[in-house]
Scaffold this motif. Structure first.
Motif, PDB file in Angstrom:
ATOM      1  N   SER A 149       9.862   0.090  12.577  1.00  0.00           N
ATOM      2  CA  SER A 149      10.141  -0.203  11.233  1.00  0.00           C
ATOM      3  C   SER A 149       8.858  -1.130  10.636  1.00  0.00           C
ATOM      4  O   SER A 149       8.941  -1.650   9.626  1.00  0.00           O
ATOM      5  N   GLU A 156       6.037  -0.420   9.391  1.00  0.00           N
ATOM      6  CA  GLU A 156       5.231   0.104   8.202  1.00  0.00           C
ATOM      7  C   GLU A 156       6.178  -0.015   6.900  1.00  0.00           C
ATOM      8  O   GLU A 156       5.547  -0.047   5.637  1.00  0.00           O
ATOM      9  N   GLN A 157       7.523  -0.512   6.877  1.00  0.00           N
ATOM     10  CA  GLN A 157       8.404  -0.735   5.966  1.00  0.00           C
ATOM     11  C   GLN A 157       8.382  -2.283   5.662  1.00  0.00           C
ATOM     12  O   GLN A 157       8.821  -2.847   4.451  1.00  0.00           O
ATOM     13  N   THR A 158       7.807  -3.210   6.465  1.00  0.00           N
ATOM     14  CA  THR A 158       7.894  -4.614   6.412  1.00  0.00           C
ATOM     15  C   THR A 158       6.484  -5.053   6.726  1.00  0.00           C
ATOM     16  O   THR A 158       5.542  -4.223   6.957  1.00  0.00           O
ATOM     17  N   THR A 159       6.457  -6.066   6.524  1.00  0.00           N
ATOM     18  CA  THR A 159       5.227  -7.001   7.022  1.00  0.00           C
ATOM     19  C   THR A 159       5.450  -7.996   8.244  1.00  0.00           C
ATOM     20  O   THR A 159       6.147  -8.824   8.159  1.00  0.00           O
ATOM     21  N   GLU A 192      -6.648  -2.003   6.932  1.00  0.00           N
ATOM     22  CA  GLU A 192      -5.312  -3.082   6.676  1.00  0.00           C
ATOM     23  C   GLU A 192      -5.963  -4.533   6.529  1.00  0.00           C
ATOM     24  O   GLU A 192      -5.284  -5.405   7.110  1.00  0.00           O
ATOM     25  N   TYR A 248       1.311   0.631  18.082  1.00  0.00           N
ATOM     26  CA  TYR A 248       1.736   0.871  16.801  1.00  0.00           C
ATOM     27  C   TYR A 248       0.183   1.298  16.113  1.00  0.00           C
ATOM     28  O   TYR A 248      -0.788   0.991  16.495  1.00  0.00           O
TER      29      TYR A 248
END
Length: 293
Positions: free
Chosen positions: A176, A178-181, A208, A256
């Motif tokens: 998850s 990449e969908q959150t910080t 990034e 990751y």
């Protein structure tokens, strides 16, 4: 040929030079500090050169003292090993190893069962510390596993592992991320020369840079604390490829963005020249070579 050698004085000098203390040498040899001082002075008179600088609260080896100590220490180690090998009932093999707490917990200890199985007669004592040791002065430690970029020209060395830093997390968090910080986990490295191997370097390599501005950053004093926090799902950790290997093999962590890594340092096994021939030390060096392939 050797009749004129002042063996008692040489033995006394080796003890005092190794510990940089006449008092400690006296305790080790079960004599008085005055007797130690007398033996050292007689040896200096016999040689015609000073071996120690006498300072107000300590002693320090001269250049000649350093040369003599390194030669004597290796010779005494060789003699002790030969004498031990000649005994019908050989003494139990023992080995004292110093390394960092993180390397011990995350890489060495999970593998030590194989060393014990191969060498059941060797008694290993593990000393975990981040402090640097002077192996020429501290004879209680047989070998050390050190991390960094430094060279050690006065020690016998064996390069073990080179590493890279990458980002890892618990499987659910990686899925998850990449969908959150995500929260970022790091370590307060004590060695400032290694601090560049940090989140800033990884984020630059990954493109990034804004991640550091947006994410919460949590710091730990030791790598194994940081990895445990990541395993518990508390965030993504920047970690050594060496120290994270067991957690990856067990499925506790996943990489990751595995294509993004930054260079790290390496681990080196070190001992005083000559001690690598001592059977327990040789056995451990050989086992390390097998473990790292």
């Amino acid at each position: 040929m050797f009749a004129a050698l002042p063996l008692t004085a040489l033995r006394t000098f080796e003890s005092a030079a190794r510990q940089l203390s006449f008092k400690a040498a006296a305790q080790e040899l079960a004599v008085t500090p005055t007797a130690v001082s007398h033996q050292i002075k007689s040896l200096e008179s016999w040689l015609g050169v000073p071996l120690f600088e006498r300072l107000p609260r300590c002693v320090r080896l001269t250049e000649g003292g350093e040369r003599l100590f390194h030669s004597l220490h290796g010779a005494f180690l060789d003699m002790a090993q030969t004498l031990d090998s000649l005994r019908p009932q050989r003494s139990t093999g023992s080995l004292t190893l110093s390394t960092t707490p993180a390397f011990a917990a995350l890489w060495l200890i999970p593998r030590l069962g194989r060393f014990y199985a191969a060498h059941p007669g060797i008694n290993l004592r593990l000393d975990t510390s981040t402090a640097l040791l002077d192996l020429h002065q501290d004879a209680s430690v047989d070998l050390v596993l050190r991390y960094g970029f430094a060279d050690y020209p006065k020690l016998h060395s064996q390069c073990l592992l080179d590493e890279r830093f990458a980002v890892y997390g618990a499987p659910a968090l990686v899925a998850s991320a990449e969908q959150t910080t995500p929260t970022l986990i790091t370590v307060r490295w004590r060695n400032s020369a290694l601090y560049d191997r940090s989140w800033k370097a990884w984020c630059a390599a990954a493109g990034e840079e804004r991640l550091l501005e947006q994410a919460t950053l949590r710091e730990y004093d030791e790598e194994h604390y940081a990895l445990q926090a990541a395993i518990a799902g508390q965030g993504l950790v920047l970690a050594s490829s060496i120290l994270v290997s067991e957690s990856l093999d067990n499925g506790l962590l996943l990489p990751y963005r595995p294509e993004v890594t930054v260079p790290g340092a390496g681990y080196t096994a070190l001992c005083v020249p000559g001690r690598e021939r001592h059977p327990p030390v040789k056995a451990f060096f050989d086992w390390l070579s097998q473990e790292v392939g």
